[in-house]
Structures are given as C-alpha cells and as structure tokens.
Design a protein around this motif. Sequence first.
Motif, PDB file in Angstrom:
ATOM      1  N   GLY A  16      -4.336  -3.802  -1.601  1.00 51.11           N
ATOM      2  CA  GLY A  16      -4.254  -2.441  -1.061  1.00 51.11           C
ATOM      3  C   GLY A  16      -4.583  -2.396   0.418  1.00 51.11           C
ATOM      4  O   GLY A  16      -3.890  -1.741   1.205  1.00 51.11           O
ATOM      5  N   ASN A  17      -5.622  -3.128   0.807  1.00 50.23           N
ATOM      6  CA  ASN A  17      -5.987  -3.163   2.224  1.00 50.23           C
ATOM      7  C   ASN A  17      -4.908  -3.830   3.059  1.00 50.23           C
ATOM      8  O   ASN A  17      -4.609  -3.389   4.173  1.00 50.23           O
ATOM      9  CB  ASN A  17      -7.332  -3.872   2.410  1.00 50.23           C
ATOM     10  N   GLU A  18      -4.301  -4.880   2.531  1.00 48.75           N
ATOM     11  CA  GLU A  18      -3.208  -5.547   3.243  1.00 48.75           C
ATOM     12  C   GLU A  18      -2.028  -4.591   3.423  1.00 48.75           C
ATOM     13  O   GLU A  18      -1.437  -4.517   4.497  1.00 48.75           O
ATOM     14  CB  GLU A  18      -2.749  -6.787   2.478  1.00 48.75           C
ATOM     15  N   ALA A  19      -1.709  -3.839   2.369  1.00 46.28           N
ATOM     16  CA  ALA A  19      -0.601  -2.877   2.460  1.00 46.28           C
ATOM     17  C   ALA A  19      -0.907  -1.796   3.495  1.00 46.28           C
ATOM     18  O   ALA A  19      -0.028  -1.405   4.272  1.00 46.28           O
ATOM     19  CB  ALA A  19      -0.331  -2.258   1.096  1.00 46.28           C
ATOM     20  N   LEU A  20      -2.144  -1.323   3.521  1.00 41.65           N
ATOM     21  CA  LEU A  20      -2.518  -0.299   4.505  1.00 41.65           C
ATOM     22  C   LEU A  20      -2.460  -0.859   5.923  1.00 41.65           C
ATOM     23  O   LEU A  20      -2.009  -0.173   6.854  1.00 41.65           O
ATOM     24  CB  LEU A  20      -3.909   0.251   4.199  1.00 41.65           C
TER      25      LEU A  20
END
Length: 91
Positions: A16-20
């Motif tokens: 999720g952090n990578e996508a953000l």
Amino acid sequence: MDISNEARLERLAAAGNEALDRYENGEVGFQWRGWTTEGRQAWVRLEITNAVMYAEKRKAPTEEQQRVITTAIRTLRELLKSHRGGGPSLD
C-alpha cells in the motif's frame, strides 16, 4: 507456506505504501473512469461498513456487515479478474 497474519499485514502495508508513493510521484493514477457503477458501489459499501465498524468500535463485523463485505469483495474480484483478462480498463 504458512504466513502469519502479522506478516500478511506487513506485506499489505508495504504494498500500500509503495502504491501511494508511486501515485504521489505521478507514476500511476487511479481514476474512476472505466469502473462500472457496480464497482464504485462495491467500494463505497466497503468504506461505509469500515466507517460504521470504526464508529461502533467493533473488531469483528456483524452478520449483516459480513454479508456486505463478502458481496462487495466478490464483486471487486470479478471486476479485477475481467480487467486482467482484457476487460475494461480500471484507470
């Protein structure tokens, strides 16, 4: 391979952090164009159910909430499956 819930949550958080990060850098976008009304409604149902559970300080959904969650996730999985199979674009 048996993966603990904690490890799964850590992987999900990292993804999720990578996508953000990618979104912030302009590498990817998420637009509702291409999503069906059904897809948007399923997502909104998940968000509302989550908000209600949070407001009620519930750690587990009620039977009705679980039905809503299960149906919404099934709908989203089907839409994602059709996207991978050459269906309509999600962005």
